[in-house]
Design a protein around this motif. Sequence first.
Motif, PDB file in Angstrom:
ATOM      1  N   ASP A   1       0.880  -1.282   0.063  1.00  0.00           N
ATOM      2  CA  ASP A   1      -0.078   0.050   0.089  1.00  0.00           C
ATOM      3  C   ASP A   1       0.871   1.026  -0.254  1.00  0.00           C
ATOM      4  OD1 ASP A   1      -3.070  -0.923   1.170  1.00  0.00           O
ATOM      5  OD2 ASP A   1      -1.640  -2.202   1.402  1.00  0.00           O
ATOM      6  N   SER A   2       1.737   1.356   0.885  1.00  0.00           N
ATOM      7  CA  SER A   2       2.820   2.516   1.004  1.00  0.00           C
ATOM      8  C   SER A   2       3.416   2.754  -0.327  1.00  0.00           C
ATOM      9  CB  SER A   2       3.811   2.313   2.029  1.00  0.00           C
ATOM     10  OG  SER A   2       3.306   2.196   3.375  1.00  0.00           O
ATOM     11  N   VAL A   3       3.843   1.464  -1.168  1.00  0.00           N
ATOM     12  CA  VAL A   3       4.590   1.832  -2.278  1.00  0.00           C
ATOM     13  C   VAL A   3       3.836   2.242  -3.272  1.00  0.00           C
ATOM     14  CG1 VAL A   3       5.993   0.770  -4.054  1.00  0.00           C
ATOM     15  CG2 VAL A   3       6.568   0.276  -1.725  1.00  0.00           C
ATOM     16  N   VAL A   4       2.755   1.671  -3.600  1.00  0.00           N
ATOM     17  CA  VAL A   4       1.855   2.032  -4.533  1.00  0.00           C
ATOM     18  C   VAL A   4       1.141   3.429  -4.433  1.00  0.00           C
ATOM     19  CG1 VAL A   4      -0.307   1.346  -5.940  1.00  0.00           C
ATOM     20  CG2 VAL A   4       1.610  -0.114  -5.316  1.00  0.00           C
ATOM     21  N   ARG A   5       0.599   3.880  -3.118  1.00  0.00           N
ATOM     22  CA  ARG A   5       0.105   4.880  -2.843  1.00  0.00           C
ATOM     23  C   ARG A   5       1.108   6.047  -3.277  1.00  0.00           C
ATOM     24  NH1 ARG A   5      -4.509   5.613  -0.446  1.00  0.00           N
ATOM     25  NH2 ARG A   5      -3.787   7.285   0.876  1.00  0.00           N
TER      26      ARG A   5
END
Length: 206
Positions: free
Chosen positions: A122-126
């Motif tokens: 989630d952190s990387v994609v967001r």
Amino acid sequence: MAVIVATLTVIVGTLLVCNLLVVNYAKGRCFDEVSAIPHNKVGLLLGTSPKLRNGWNNVYFTYRINTTVALYKAGKIDFILVSGDNCKKEYNEPEEMKNALMAQGIPAERIFLDYAGFRTLDSVVRANKVFGQNSFTIISQKFHNERALYLAKHYGIEAVAMNARDASAFWGFKTQCREKLARVKLFVDLLIGKKPKFLGEEIEIK
């Protein structure tokens, strides 16, 4: 007995292959020295709690904060995107990290918060889809950075990583064991096309 041996062989082999793929990709992209890492506009600080469940201080939190401050003060990043878990009102990793960064002199206007960084994926994609960053510096411990870098590669993101100091072998044994399983789950998630829990409106970092 043969079935048990075969099953164990598959499990061990899967763990080793997944780990090798992640480690090999991260070579040359994970940095230990602030002076050696290239500049990026944004540093993606991966969240964790300041306290452990037993109430003790979480050294992973402390070391990530110190590393982020060092990067910012060295001019290696201009903004900090803190991405962490805020699944409960009383549990807020991004706010805790923001407060710790500000306590060390980082201006509030240089810090952006992502409250939906429930997982590393989630952190990387967001950071890319919501905060509009195609290139950034990931900040966490090396074992975590390696996995995050592989995720970034899969999503076409140009990323490097700054390794925060790790916990001692004694304190970090349980975490390291979980990480080996997390690397297998990484490939399962990529295979099934796992998406972040939330995306939402774009937020410009400037």
